[in-house]
Write a protein that holds these residues in place. Structure first.
Motif, PDB file in Angstrom:
ATOM      1  N   LEU B 118       0.824  -1.215   0.000  1.00  0.00           N
ATOM      2  CA  LEU B 118       0.000   0.000   0.000  1.00  0.00           C
ATOM      3  C   LEU B 118       0.860   1.268   0.000  1.00  0.00           C
ATOM      4  O   LEU B 118       0.401   2.326  -0.428  1.00  0.00           O
ATOM      5  CB  LEU B 118      -0.961   0.003   1.199  1.00  0.00           C
ATOM      6  N   ARG B 119       2.082   1.154   0.471  1.00  0.00           N
ATOM      7  CA  ARG B 119       2.999   2.288   0.396  1.00  0.00           C
ATOM      8  C   ARG B 119       3.345   2.571  -1.078  1.00  0.00           C
ATOM      9  O   ARG B 119       3.349   3.713  -1.521  1.00  0.00           O
ATOM     10  CB  ARG B 119       4.290   1.964   1.172  1.00  0.00           C
ATOM     11  N   ASP B 120       3.588   1.492  -1.834  1.00  0.00           N
ATOM     12  CA  ASP B 120       3.965   1.657  -3.241  1.00  0.00           C
ATOM     13  C   ASP B 120       2.758   1.864  -4.143  1.00  0.00           C
ATOM     14  O   ASP B 120       2.877   2.396  -5.243  1.00  0.00           O
ATOM     15  CB  ASP B 120       4.742   0.427  -3.729  1.00  0.00           C
ATOM     16  N   ASN B 121       1.604   1.368  -3.726  1.00  0.00           N
ATOM     17  CA  ASN B 121       0.403   1.434  -4.561  1.00  0.00           C
ATOM     18  C   ASN B 121      -0.787   1.812  -3.677  1.00  0.00           C
ATOM     19  O   ASN B 121      -1.580   0.978  -3.274  1.00  0.00           O
ATOM     20  CB  ASN B 121       0.185   0.056  -5.226  1.00  0.00           C
ATOM     21  N   PRO B 122      -0.929   3.116  -3.379  1.00  0.00           N
ATOM     22  CA  PRO B 122      -1.935   3.548  -2.387  1.00  0.00           C
ATOM     23  C   PRO B 122      -3.380   3.378  -2.855  1.00  0.00           C
ATOM     24  O   PRO B 122      -4.278   3.410  -2.028  1.00  0.00           O
ATOM     25  CB  PRO B 122      -1.625   5.039  -2.178  1.00  0.00           C
ATOM     26  N   ASP B 123      -3.585   3.207  -4.164  1.00  0.00           N
ATOM     27  CA  ASP B 123      -4.958   3.113  -4.656  1.00  0.00           C
ATOM     28  C   ASP B 123      -5.096   1.899  -5.582  1.00  0.00           C
ATOM     29  O   ASP B 123      -5.348   2.037  -6.778  1.00  0.00           O
ATOM     30  CB  ASP B 123      -5.325   4.416  -5.399  1.00  0.00           C
ATOM     31  N   PRO B 124      -4.958   0.694  -5.014  1.00  0.00           N
ATOM     32  CA  PRO B 124      -4.927  -0.498  -5.865  1.00  0.00           C
ATOM     33  C   PRO B 124      -6.310  -0.975  -6.279  1.00  0.00           C
ATOM     34  O   PRO B 124      -7.307  -0.680  -5.607  1.00  0.00           O
ATOM     35  CB  PRO B 124      -4.275  -1.546  -4.948  1.00  0.00           C
ATOM     36  N   THR B 125      -6.354  -1.728  -7.362  1.00  0.00           N
ATOM     37  CA  THR B 125      -7.586  -2.424  -7.738  1.00  0.00           C
ATOM     38  C   THR B 125      -7.649  -3.731  -6.948  1.00  0.00           C
ATOM     39  O   THR B 125      -6.656  -4.168  -6.361  1.00  0.00           O
ATOM     40  CB  THR B 125      -7.582  -2.778  -9.236  1.00  0.00           C
ATOM     41  N   GLU B 126      -8.822  -4.359  -6.969  1.00  0.00           N
ATOM     42  CA  GLU B 126      -8.963  -5.633  -6.270  1.00  0.00           C
ATOM     43  C   GLU B 126      -7.981  -6.661  -6.840  1.00  0.00           C
ATOM     44  O   GLU B 126      -7.342  -7.413  -6.106  1.00  0.00           O
ATOM     45  CB  GLU B 126     -10.402  -6.145  -6.393  1.00  0.00           C
ATOM     46  N   GLN B 127      -7.853  -6.676  -8.175  1.00  0.00           N
ATOM     47  CA  GLN B 127      -6.947  -7.628  -8.820  1.00  0.00           C
ATOM     48  C   GLN B 127      -5.506  -7.399  -8.359  1.00  0.00           C
ATOM     49  O   GLN B 127      -4.768  -8.355  -8.094  1.00  0.00           O
ATOM     50  CB  GLN B 127      -7.069  -7.471 -10.352  1.00  0.00           C
ATOM     51  N   GLU B 128      -5.111  -6.136  -8.242  1.00  0.00           N
ATOM     52  CA  GLU B 128      -3.750  -5.832  -7.792  1.00  0.00           C
ATOM     53  C   GLU B 128      -3.520  -6.305  -6.357  1.00  0.00           C
ATOM     54  O   GLU B 128      -2.447  -6.784  -6.014  1.00  0.00           O
ATOM     55  CB  GLU B 128      -3.470  -4.330  -7.930  1.00  0.00           C
ATOM     56  N   VAL B 129      -4.554  -6.152  -5.514  1.00  0.00           N
ATOM     57  CA  VAL B 129      -4.429  -6.635  -4.133  1.00  0.00           C
ATOM     58  C   VAL B 129      -4.237  -8.153  -4.139  1.00  0.00           C
ATOM     59  O   VAL B 129      -3.387  -8.700  -3.435  1.00  0.00           O
ATOM     60  CB  VAL B 129      -5.667  -6.256  -3.295  1.00  0.00           C
ATOM     61  N   ARG B 130      -5.033  -8.831  -4.970  1.00  0.00           N
ATOM     62  CA  ARG B 130      -4.939 -10.298  -5.002  1.00  0.00           C
ATOM     63  C   ARG B 130      -3.551 -10.743  -5.451  1.00  0.00           C
ATOM     64  O   ARG B 130      -2.989 -11.694  -4.906  1.00  0.00           O
ATOM     65  CB  ARG B 130      -6.029 -10.890  -5.919  1.00  0.00           C
ATOM     66  N   ILE B 131      -2.989 -10.049  -6.449  1.00  0.00           N
ATOM     67  CA  ILE B 131      -1.624 -10.388  -6.876  1.00  0.00           C
ATOM     68  C   ILE B 131      -0.633 -10.017  -5.770  1.00  0.00           C
ATOM     69  O   ILE B 131       0.298 -10.758  -5.480  1.00  0.00           O
ATOM     70  CB  ILE B 131      -1.281  -9.686  -8.212  1.00  0.00           C
ATOM     71  N   GLY B 132      -0.888  -8.880  -5.116  1.00  0.00           N
ATOM     72  CA  GLY B 132       0.014  -8.419  -4.056  1.00  0.00           C
ATOM     73  C   GLY B 132       0.152  -9.408  -2.906  1.00  0.00           C
ATOM     74  O   GLY B 132       1.225  -9.553  -2.334  1.00  0.00           O
ATOM     75  N   ILE B 133      -0.930 -10.102  -2.581  1.00  0.00           N
ATOM     76  CA  ILE B 133      -0.867 -11.064  -1.465  1.00  0.00           C
ATOM     77  C   ILE B 133      -0.786 -12.510  -1.962  1.00  0.00           C
ATOM     78  O   ILE B 133      -0.977 -13.446  -1.183  1.00  0.00           O
ATOM     79  CB  ILE B 133      -2.057 -10.907  -0.490  1.00  0.00           C
TER      80      ILE B 133
END
Lengths: 291, 169
Positions: B118-133
């Motif tokens: 969230l520091r690098d991507n403060p406004d992520p999409t749901e898909q980005e969150v899923r890839i992030g975790i």
């Protein structure tokens, strides 16, 4: 405490590393540790010495001199992922690197570690073969350059002597306006691919292919260049039905069989993935990448 | 053969000078020697993500590092996320409010991963969150609420940033 006992060395210079490699018996180099550390934790490897490269100066850099991208061996995969220069000069690397493990592993994992570990399904290994990369290797005798095509000598075995250190890899860049795609099939995002493909093409003004590089990873102990397909593509206009015919020959490639998939499954992927990648590469040229 | 080294490492803002066997993983050092047992060990070979810490601000699997490699470096574990003992970090609040955890075993790794994400991507999409975790396994299969909590945390952190900027003025 899981790893077996070893002596730990943390040299600061390449000269010190090769000196250590020249005199230590049963030494293992520790780069990003994303493969060696699990192997130590599970005691698949029992080295007497660990030579940690993380404090060695001058092995982490991304440069783009004339026509090539030069990357230091200890450059983290994450630095490649976020490098502007990589995005401009070698965009396929950006696409491939996003398939390498996860954010947490890319933060530590290195280019050199990946290439030397030489997992047959590793994205960066497939990519190095696709781009006709060269690796630079240092030892007490000096440095030498090895064509990546000659780098894998057997399953997970690079053409390195025991006293040699891979210091950098050089990737020839394709001219602006080329088409590219890295496509893989894995059961879960971040897993090693069952089969992966790296594709690069150039087209002339009429849309005919003038140059092609098609590589498959995960089929055997080393990436395979689909040279028959590369030759067949020259002069063709990329079109799905025609690609089906051209790529069918890839079903005849030898493939390994393991817990993840039988050989026939890999051979099926080998006909499908390059077709998808070539279509994507072509669309990228049509989408404005053409000079 | 049990070679040791002296290391100096900063964990959650506190500097520690310790002697460690060279073969001890960073995860075991954090848990056993520093007593910070919030960092969990699931698989111990880099697959589950439960032991994720921030190493110089970057997420890393602490089971895949040696404690000696942390000498001179800065580490943040789950214990260091909250601003103080009485206040939760907005990310932790979002997890509590959205039932972003069931048994809680994977949670420290997911929180540390998301701090960086969230520091690098403060406004992520749901898909980005899923890839992030995607590098964090939850065996309660509670991903849906984890994703909701992460998106909610992003929103809270954005408005908090906005508040802070207003306060600065």
């Amino acid at each position: 405490m899981k790893p077996p006992p070893f002596s730990y060395h943390d040299p600061r210079t390449v000269a010190d590393v090769v000196d250590l490699l020249g005199r230590l018996e049963n030494a293992k180099l520790l780069a990003g540790g994303q493969s060696l550390m699990p192997m130590l934790n599970m005691r698949y490897v029992l080295p007497d010495h660990i030579v940690d490269l993380n404090r060695v100066e001058g092995l982490s850099y991304i440069k783009a001199p004339d026509g090539v991208l030069e990357v230091g061996a200890m450059t983290r995969q994450r630095d490649l992922e976020f490098s502007e220069i990589v995005g401009v000069r070698c965009p396929i690397m950006h696409e491939a690197i996003r398939e390498v493990g996860h954010r947490q592993t890319r933060n530590r994992g290195t280019l050199g570690g990946s290439l030397c570990h030489l997992d047959p399904s590793a994205e960066l290994v497939t990519l190095a073969a696709a781009l006709d990369a060269k690796v630079t290797v240092a030892s007490k005798k000096g440095t030498r350059s090895i064509d990546f095509a000659a780098f894998p000598v057997a399953y997970m075995t690079p053409a390195l002597e025991l006293d040699e250190l891979l210091t950098a890899a050089t990737f020839p860049c394709w001219p602006a306006g080329h088409g590219y795609a890295f496509v893989e099939f894995a059961r879960r995002h971040g897993d090693f691919a069952i089969v992966s493909t790296a594709v690069l093409i150039e087209e002339d003004k009429s849309g005919k292919v003038t140059r092609a590089s098609v590589t498959l990873g995960g089929m055997g102990p080393a990436p395979v260049r689909a040279s028959e397909v590369e030759r067949a593509l020259i002069g063709e206009v990329i079109e799905e039905k025609r690609l089906r015919d051209i790529c069918e020959v890839l079903r005849k490639l030898e493939a390994i069989e393991d817990i993840h998939a039988p050989a026939s499954y890999r051979q099926q992927l080998a006909t499908v993935l390059p077709r998808r990648a070539l279509l994507k590469a072509h669309e990228r040229i049509a989408g404005g990448a053409r000079p | 053969m049990n070679e040791t080294r002296k290391i100096a490492v900063t964990v959650n803002g506190t500097r520690y000078e310790e002697t460690v066997p060279v073969r001890v993983t960073l995860a075991d050092f954090i848990r056993h020697q520093l007593g910070l047992t919030g960092t969990h060990l699931g698989c111990e070979h880099g697959v589950c993500g439960a032991c994720t810490i921030l190493f110089d601000g970057r997420s890393a699997r602490s089971c895949l590092m040696l404690a000696v490699q942390a000498d001179g470096h800065d580490i943040l574990t789950v214990e260091g996320i909250a601003p103080n003992a009485d206040t939760l970090h907005p990310l932790q609040e979002a997890f509590r409010d959205n039932h972003g955890l069931q048994c809680g075993f994977c949670t420290p790794g997911i929180l540390t991963t998301l701090i960086e994400f969230l520091r690098d991507n403060p406004d992520p999409t749901e898909q980005e969150v899923r890839i992030g975790i995607s590098g964090n396994l939850c065996r309660c299969t509670g991903y849906q609420n984890i994703v909701i909590a992460a998106l909610d945390a992003a929103k809270r952190l954005r408005s908090e940033d906005g508040r802070r900027k207003t306060d600065d003025r």
